[in-house]
Design an enzyme around this catalytic site. Sequence first.
Site, PDB file in Angstrom:
ATOM      1  N   ARG A   1      33.034  49.162  25.184  1.00  0.00           N
ATOM      2  CA  ARG A   1      31.846  48.937  26.409  1.00  0.00           C
ATOM      3  C   ARG A   1      30.713  49.551  25.980  1.00  0.00           C
ATOM      4  O   ARG A   1      29.766  49.434  27.023  1.00  0.00           O
ATOM      5  CB  ARG A   1      32.619  49.252  27.633  1.00  0.00           C
ATOM      6  CG  ARG A   1      32.947  48.099  28.387  1.00  0.00           C
ATOM      7  CD  ARG A   1      33.791  48.817  29.772  1.00  0.00           C
ATOM      8  NE  ARG A   1      33.915  47.866  30.819  1.00  0.00           N
ATOM      9  CZ  ARG A   1      34.891  47.317  31.333  1.00  0.00           C
ATOM     10  NH1 ARG A   1      36.051  47.346  30.647  1.00  0.00           N
ATOM     11  NH2 ARG A   1      34.757  46.524  32.354  1.00  0.00           N
TER      12      ARG A   1
ATOM     13  N   ARG B   1      28.798  47.914  38.624  1.00  0.00           N
ATOM     14  CA  ARG B   1      29.543  47.509  37.364  1.00  0.00           C
ATOM     15  C   ARG B   1      28.684  46.591  36.638  1.00  0.00           C
ATOM     16  O   ARG B   1      28.509  46.761  35.354  1.00  0.00           O
ATOM     17  CB  ARG B   1      31.066  46.763  37.881  1.00  0.00           C
ATOM     18  CG  ARG B   1      31.900  47.859  38.371  1.00  0.00           C
ATOM     19  CD  ARG B   1      33.031  47.064  38.651  1.00  0.00           C
ATOM     20  NE  ARG B   1      34.209  46.401  37.711  1.00  0.00           N
ATOM     21  CZ  ARG B   1      34.966  45.407  38.192  1.00  0.00           C
ATOM     22  NH1 ARG B   1      34.734  44.863  39.492  1.00  0.00           N
ATOM     23  NH2 ARG B   1      35.609  44.896  37.299  1.00  0.00           N
TER      24      ARG B   1
ATOM     25  N   ARG C   1      38.186  36.961  43.956  1.00  0.00           N
ATOM     26  CA  ARG C   1      39.454  37.194  43.039  1.00  0.00           C
ATOM     27  C   ARG C   1      40.514  37.972  43.673  1.00  0.00           C
ATOM     28  O   ARG C   1      40.232  38.905  44.539  1.00  0.00           O
ATOM     29  CB  ARG C   1      38.833  38.194  42.086  1.00  0.00           C
ATOM     30  CG  ARG C   1      39.603  38.393  40.885  1.00  0.00           C
ATOM     31  CD  ARG C   1      39.156  38.876  39.750  1.00  0.00           C
ATOM     32  NE  ARG C   1      38.245  39.928  39.278  1.00  0.00           N
ATOM     33  CZ  ARG C   1      37.883  40.502  38.380  1.00  0.00           C
ATOM     34  NH1 ARG C   1      38.042  39.667  37.211  1.00  0.00           N
ATOM     35  NH2 ARG C   1      37.427  41.624  38.389  1.00  0.00           N
TER      36      ARG C   1
ATOM     37  N   ARG D   1      41.175  44.190  44.584  1.00  0.00           N
ATOM     38  CA  ARG D   1      41.086  45.336  43.914  1.00  0.00           C
ATOM     39  C   ARG D   1      40.041  46.044  44.281  1.00  0.00           C
ATOM     40  O   ARG D   1      38.990  45.742  44.668  1.00  0.00           O
ATOM     41  CB  ARG D   1      40.505  45.063  42.138  1.00  0.00           C
ATOM     42  CG  ARG D   1      41.764  45.047  41.234  1.00  0.00           C
ATOM     43  CD  ARG D   1      41.476  44.566  40.027  1.00  0.00           C
ATOM     44  NE  ARG D   1      40.153  45.111  39.345  1.00  0.00           N
ATOM     45  CZ  ARG D   1      39.697  44.813  38.274  1.00  0.00           C
ATOM     46  NH1 ARG D   1      40.156  43.967  37.236  1.00  0.00           N
ATOM     47  NH2 ARG D   1      38.439  45.496  37.667  1.00  0.00           N
TER      48      ARG D   1
ATOM     49  N   LYS E   1      37.306  37.317  31.098  1.00  0.00           N
ATOM     50  CA  LYS E   1      38.064  37.939  29.957  1.00  0.00           C
ATOM     51  C   LYS E   1      39.385  38.049  30.278  1.00  0.00           C
ATOM     52  O   LYS E   1      40.452  37.813  29.232  1.00  0.00           O
ATOM     53  CB  LYS E   1      37.317  39.330  29.657  1.00  0.00           C
ATOM     54  CG  LYS E   1      36.166  39.275  29.332  1.00  0.00           C
ATOM     55  CD  LYS E   1      35.570  40.852  28.879  1.00  0.00           C
ATOM     56  CE  LYS E   1      35.633  41.525  29.633  1.00  0.00           C
ATOM     57  NZ  LYS E   1      34.868  41.840  30.968  1.00  0.00           N
TER      58      LYS E   1
HETATM   59  P1  AMP Z   1      37.784  46.119  34.063  1.00  0.00           P
HETATM   60  O1  AMP Z   1      39.271  45.794  34.516  1.00  0.00           O
HETATM   61  O2  AMP Z   1      37.867  45.766  32.645  1.00  0.00           O
HETATM   62  O3  AMP Z   1      36.806  45.392  34.588  1.00  0.00           O
HETATM   63  O4  AMP Z   1      37.776  47.664  34.136  1.00  0.00           O
HETATM   64  C1  AMP Z   1      38.045  48.303  35.347  1.00  0.00           C
HETATM   65  C2  AMP Z   1      37.274  49.704  35.173  1.00  0.00           C
HETATM   66  O5  AMP Z   1      38.039  50.394  34.322  1.00  0.00           O
HETATM   67  C3  AMP Z   1      35.868  49.720  34.817  1.00  0.00           C
HETATM   68  O6  AMP Z   1      35.157  49.445  35.936  1.00  0.00           O
HETATM   69  C4  AMP Z   1      35.967  51.152  34.100  1.00  0.00           C
HETATM   70  O7  AMP Z   1      35.652  52.071  35.380  1.00  0.00           O
HETATM   71  C5  AMP Z   1      36.955  51.336  33.769  1.00  0.00           C
HETATM   72  N1  AMP Z   1      37.111  51.070  32.054  1.00  0.00           N
HETATM   73  C6  AMP Z   1      37.955  49.849  31.656  1.00  0.00           C
HETATM   74  N2  AMP Z   1      37.686  49.883  30.260  1.00  0.00           N
HETATM   75  C7  AMP Z   1      36.617  50.534  29.785  1.00  0.00           C
HETATM   76  C8  AMP Z   1      36.045  51.233  28.666  1.00  0.00           C
HETATM   77  N3  AMP Z   1      36.072  50.605  27.662  1.00  0.00           N
HETATM   78  N4  AMP Z   1      34.958  52.186  28.663  1.00  0.00           N
HETATM   79  C9  AMP Z   1      34.897  52.755  30.099  1.00  0.00           C
HETATM   80  N5  AMP Z   1      35.481  52.534  31.070  1.00  0.00           N
HETATM   81  C10 AMP Z   1      36.387  51.456  31.315  1.00  0.00           C
END
Ligand code: AMP
Length: 223
Positions: free
Chosen positions: A91, A174, A130, A163, A16
Site C-alpha cells: 500500500r 481511508r 457493506r 466494520r 478487492k
Molecule cells: P482493508 O481491509 O484492506 O481495507 O484494510 C483495513 C485497514 O488495515 C487499513 O485501513 C489499514 O489501517 C490496515 N492495513 C491493511 N493493509 C495494510 C497495509 N498494506 N499497510 C498499512 N496498513 C494496512
Amino acid sequence: MPDLNLILLGPPGSGKGTQGERLQEDLELPYYATGDILRAAVKAGTEVGLAAREYMDRGDLVPDEVIIGVIADQLEEAGADRGFILDGFPRTVPQAEALDAELTKLGRQLEAVILIEVSDEEIIRRITGRRVCSEGGHIYHLDFNRPETDGICDIDGSELIVRDDDRPEVVRNRLEQYHEKTSPLVSYYEKQALLNRVDGTADPDQVAESIRSLISTLSLEEG
Ligand code: AMP
C-alpha cells in the site's frame, strides 16, 4: 508454467476482497489479505494487533515495518506453492520495495498487478452498504450481494456487522490515504510493465470475468 504471483490493487471498497475470494477458489492459490490478517491479529490481541489497532480505527495505514514483517512471514510459509494472491499489500512505495526484495530473496517474481478502478463517489456509496461476517470476514452488500437471511452469513451462520472503519468519516480518511500513499504504486508497477487495469464499476460477475480473461492471457503469454 511459472508461479502465478498476483497483486490486487485498488481503493478501499473497489471489490478487492470479493474478487480475491473468487480468484482464490478459481486458481486454488494462497490468498493473503492484509486487512483480514490485521483484523484477526487485533481480535486475538497479538503484538501486531496491538500495534495496528489505533491506526486501523482511524483509517490510517499501519506503519510499514509492522505490515512488512507480517507479509514476509506469510510468503516464506507459502514456500513451494504455485503462487499467491496479495490483497491490500503493498500500500506504499516502501512496502512495494520490501516486497520486491523479499521475492528476490525467495527466487520468485510478480506476474501481474491488477488495478481495480472505481471513483471515490461510487466507493462511498458502496462502503456504506457493506456488511461483513463477524467470524470469517465474508463480505455482503445491502444492494449488490444480499445474504439469504438478513443479518446472517450464508457461509458460516454468524452475525453480519458494519466494520468500524466502514463508518463514513473513516472511509473519507481511508480514501485520502489511498490517493496520497497507495496511488503512487500505479506508476511504480507501470514502469515494471506489470500493471493491468480493470473497470471495477461493472457488476462483480463481470469484473471477475475481466480478471479471469486477463489471467488466462498472462498464462498464454508465458506458454
Ligand atoms: P482493508 O481491509 O484492506 O481495507 O484494510 C483495513 C485497514 O488495515 C487499513 O485501513 C489499514 O489501517 C490496515 N492495513 C491493511 N493493509 C495494510 C497495509 N498494506 N499497510 C498499512 N496498513 C494496512
